[in-house]
Design a protein around this motif. Structure first.
Motif, PDB file in Angstrom:
ATOM      1  N   LYS A 164       0.850  -1.185   0.000  1.00 33.99           N
ATOM      2  CA  LYS A 164       0.000   0.000   0.000  1.00 33.99           C
ATOM      3  C   LYS A 164       0.893   1.243   0.000  1.00 33.99           C
ATOM      4  O   LYS A 164       1.853   1.329   0.767  1.00 33.99           O
ATOM      5  N   LEU A 165       0.562   2.205  -0.842  1.00 39.77           N
ATOM      6  CA  LEU A 165       1.388   3.389  -0.976  1.00 39.77           C
ATOM      7  C   LEU A 165       1.551   4.146   0.334  1.00 39.77           C
ATOM      8  O   LEU A 165       2.626   4.663   0.642  1.00 39.77           O
ATOM      9  N   LYS A 166       0.497   4.209   1.125  1.00 37.32           N
ATOM     10  CA  LYS A 166       0.522   5.004   2.353  1.00 37.32           C
ATOM     11  C   LYS A 166       1.353   4.356   3.453  1.00 37.32           C
ATOM     12  O   LYS A 166       1.629   4.993   4.473  1.00 37.32           O
ATOM     13  N   ASP A 167       1.762   3.116   3.255  1.00 38.03           N
ATOM     14  CA  ASP A 167       2.451   2.384   4.319  1.00 38.03           C
ATOM     15  C   ASP A 167       3.968   2.326   4.119  1.00 38.03           C
ATOM     16  O   ASP A 167       4.615   1.328   4.430  1.00 38.03           O
ATOM     17  N   TYR A 168       4.554   3.420   3.647  1.00 38.51           N
ATOM     18  CA  TYR A 168       6.005   3.460   3.445  1.00 38.51           C
ATOM     19  C   TYR A 168       6.744   3.211   4.758  1.00 38.51           C
ATOM     20  O   TYR A 168       7.680   2.411   4.816  1.00 38.51           O
ATOM     21  N   VAL A 169       6.315   3.887   5.817  1.00 38.59           N
ATOM     22  CA  VAL A 169       7.003   3.723   7.112  1.00 38.59           C
ATOM     23  C   VAL A 169       6.784   2.320   7.658  1.00 38.59           C
ATOM     24  O   VAL A 169       7.715   1.705   8.208  1.00 38.59           O
ATOM     25  N   TYR A 170       5.573   1.788   7.508  1.00 35.05           N
ATOM     26  CA  TYR A 170       5.329   0.404   7.932  1.00 35.05           C
ATOM     27  C   TYR A 170       6.267  -0.543   7.192  1.00 35.05           C
ATOM     28  O   TYR A 170       6.877  -1.437   7.798  1.00 35.05           O
ATOM     29  N   ASP A 171       6.378  -0.363   5.888  1.00 35.24           N
ATOM     30  CA  ASP A 171       7.254  -1.233   5.107  1.00 35.24           C
ATOM     31  C   ASP A 171       8.707  -1.101   5.548  1.00 35.24           C
ATOM     32  O   ASP A 171       9.434  -2.101   5.660  1.00 35.24           O
ATOM     33  N   LEU A 172       9.143   0.130   5.783  1.00 34.83           N
ATOM     34  CA  LEU A 172      10.527   0.332   6.212  1.00 34.83           C
ATOM     35  C   LEU A 172      10.782  -0.366   7.541  1.00 34.83           C
ATOM     36  O   LEU A 172      11.820  -1.015   7.725  1.00 34.83           O
ATOM     37  N   ASN A 173       9.834  -0.271   8.456  1.00 37.22           N
ATOM     38  CA  ASN A 173       9.986  -0.963   9.732  1.00 37.22           C
ATOM     39  C   ASN A 173       9.921  -2.481   9.561  1.00 37.22           C
ATOM     40  O   ASN A 173      10.606  -3.228  10.272  1.00 37.22           O
ATOM     41  N   SER A 174       9.101  -2.945   8.630  1.00 40.36           N
ATOM     42  CA  SER A 174       9.045  -4.379   8.343  1.00 40.36           C
ATOM     43  C   SER A 174      10.378  -4.882   7.805  1.00 40.36           C
ATOM     44  O   SER A 174      10.827  -5.986   8.143  1.00 40.36           O
ATOM     45  N   ALA A 175      11.019  -4.064   6.972  1.00 43.71           N
ATOM     46  CA  ALA A 175      12.345  -4.423   6.470  1.00 43.71           C
ATOM     47  C   ALA A 175      13.337  -4.510   7.620  1.00 43.71           C
ATOM     48  O   ALA A 175      14.178  -5.419   7.688  1.00 43.71           O
ATOM     49  N   ALA A 176      13.243  -3.575   8.563  1.00 39.85           N
ATOM     50  CA  ALA A 176      14.135  -3.606   9.726  1.00 39.85           C
ATOM     51  C   ALA A 176      13.905  -4.863  10.560  1.00 39.85           C
ATOM     52  O   ALA A 176      14.860  -5.516  11.016  1.00 39.85           O
ATOM     53  N   VAL A 177      12.643  -5.219  10.739  1.00 50.95           N
ATOM     54  CA  VAL A 177      12.307  -6.424  11.505  1.00 50.95           C
ATOM     55  C   VAL A 177      12.876  -7.674  10.836  1.00 50.95           C
ATOM     56  O   VAL A 177      13.241  -8.649  11.515  1.00 50.95           O
ATOM     57  N   ALA A 178      12.985  -7.661   9.509  1.00 45.33           N
ATOM     58  CA  ALA A 178      13.381  -8.853   8.747  1.00 45.33           C
ATOM     59  C   ALA A 178      14.890  -9.070   8.676  1.00 45.33           C
ATOM     60  O   ALA A 178      15.342 -10.063   8.098  1.00 45.33           O
ATOM     61  N   ARG A 179      15.695  -8.182   9.245  1.00 45.85           N
ATOM     62  CA  ARG A 179      17.147  -8.291   9.087  1.00 45.85           C
ATOM     63  C   ARG A 179      17.712  -9.608   9.611  1.00 45.85           C
ATOM     64  O   ARG A 179      18.507 -10.267   8.923  1.00 45.85           O
ATOM     65  N   SER A 180      17.332  -9.995  10.792  1.00 48.22           N
ATOM     66  CA  SER A 180      17.867 -11.238  11.356  1.00 48.22           C
ATOM     67  C   SER A 180      17.429 -12.451  10.545  1.00 48.22           C
ATOM     68  O   SER A 180      18.189 -13.400  10.366  1.00 48.22           O
ATOM     69  N   ALA A 181      16.192 -12.411  10.047  1.00 44.67           N
ATOM     70  CA  ALA A 181      15.692 -13.522   9.239  1.00 44.67           C
ATOM     71  C   ALA A 181      16.441 -13.623   7.924  1.00 44.67           C
ATOM     72  O   ALA A 181      16.757 -14.729   7.450  1.00 44.67           O
ATOM     73  N   LEU A 182      16.752 -12.484   7.302  1.00 48.20           N
ATOM     74  CA  LEU A 182      17.529 -12.522   6.067  1.00 48.20           C
ATOM     75  C   LEU A 182      18.935 -13.040   6.331  1.00 48.20           C
ATOM     76  O   LEU A 182      19.466 -13.853   5.566  1.00 48.20           O
TER      77      LEU A 182
END
Length: 378
Positions: A164-182
């Protein structure tokens, strides 16, 4: 601003729940790609959906087989007009399902690698960007695998973007959450039977990749630096100052990484606005500086894009993978042997043979390099 971006990206309805409805109808000329999946997305119980845009506290694993129609245009995704789609005209899901756990995932990777001849036991990892739903990431990766004629094992790491376009910050935080998994996923692949590993990240996926490298445990960072042969950063949505700080933290890479840039990238232009006017790496105005930081820069500004935002030009290069790698290797060799000091080896790359019809195509792209020694790749 978001309304303007919506106009740029509008192209009909986007895939949502149920988009992976299976179609097993025969289609002799359709080619199937078998994708393995590691994800921090939450599982979705709705039929033919598998994962949504919410975050999971654990890594999930899955696999999917997607067929590409014989009428496919290189660089494009032919979405079905209605589900489950016509395999003669559109991308369709042939099979899909969850894998039990990490052990099952790694066993599947190794089994598929063992079935390949020596010299072709390669893994290609794809990390998508912001505003990307699960089926969009899966179909884009399928297009890349198909167009590049990749013969190894394709693995998609997909994080919890809501699409969703409006969820840029949500996506950025989701990317941060995914670091250990990656990090965990790349370490598992580094311990597999793969002879070569390539990582391709797009847009915000590059932020995730770089931050994963920065935060990785030292022993894991050393392992990945020896096991990952090629890193391709496509249209990186990273603040240029942050990128320089990340590279300073990581030190000089053992081999050059590739950055694909386009100064007419409208998506990154808006991202720059959101980020307070700081240039994004994928639209950076100084190719030479990026090269001096240790990158091979592929400038595709003059390449006509298949999407209105000019944000997915990297996908159009997939069809040229064998020929591009050969030319890239020659350029790197020239850079080393002639001791160019940041020379522009680009101009036009000229005529490549590599389209779906094996027709000659001319790409207005440039390669810019700085001196380095290169050990090769898959």
């Amino acid at each position: 601003m978001l309304a303007s971006f919506a106009l740029l990206t509008a192209c009909g309805g986007r895939p949502d729940a149920g988009a992976l409805a299976l179609n097993t109808a025969p289609a002799a000329d359709a080619r199937v790609s078998d994708i393995l999946i590691a994800t921090t997305r939450k599982r979705d119980s709705r039929p033919d959906t598998y994962f949504n845009g919410e975050r999971s506290t654990a890594i999930s694993y899955a696999q999917a087989s997607i067929s590409v129609p014989p009428t496919h245009e290189a660089g494009a995704i032919e979405w079905p007009d209605s589900l489950p789609g016509d395999p003669e005209k559109a991308f369709v899901a042939r099979s899909a399902g969850y894998l039990a756990d990490k052990a099952a995932f790694k066993a599947k990777v190794n089994a598929r690698l063992a079935a390949l001849p020596r010299g072709e036991r390669n893994v290609l990892v794809f990390i998508h960007g912001y505003n990307t739903r699960f089926p969009e990431a899966l179909y884009r990766f399928t297009q890349i695998v198909h167009d590049s004629r990749f013969k190894g094992v394709p693995v998609m790491f997909t994080w919890a973007s809501r699409g969703k376009l409006k969820d840029y910050v949500y996506d950025l935080n989701s990317a941060a959450v995914a670091r250990s998994a990656l990090e965990e996923t790349l370490v598992e692949l580094s311990g597999s039977r793969a002879e070569h590993i390539t990582v391709l990240a797009h847009s915000m996926g590059n932020w995730l990749l770089m931050e994963t490298a920065v935060q990785a445990r030292p022993e894991n960072r050393r392992l990945l630096s020896t096991r990952i042969d090629d890193i391709v950063l496509a249209a990186p949505d990273i603040d240029i100052d942050l990128f320089k700080a990340q590279l300073k933290k990581l030190g000089k890479p053992p081999r050059p990484f590739t950055v694909i840039v386009s100064r007419d990238d409208k998506a990154l232009r808006i991202s720059r606005t959101i980020a307070g006017g700081k240039e994004r790496v994928g639209a950076y105005s100084d190719d030479q500086e990026l090269a001096e930081l240790g990158a091979v820069v592929i400038d595709v500004t003059d390449l006509d894009s298949l999407d209105s935002t000019n944000h997915s030009k990297f996908a159009q290069l997939a069809q040229l993978r064998p020929e591009f790698r050969e030319t890239f290797g020659r350029s790197v060799a020239a850079s080393t042997s002639d001791q160019y000091r940041g020379a522009n080896l680009g101009e036009d790359l000229g005529s490549f043979v590599g389209s779906a019809t094996q027709a000659a195509v001319t790409l207005p792209i440039r390669i810019i390099t700085a001196p380095f020694s290169y050990a090769g790749g898959p």
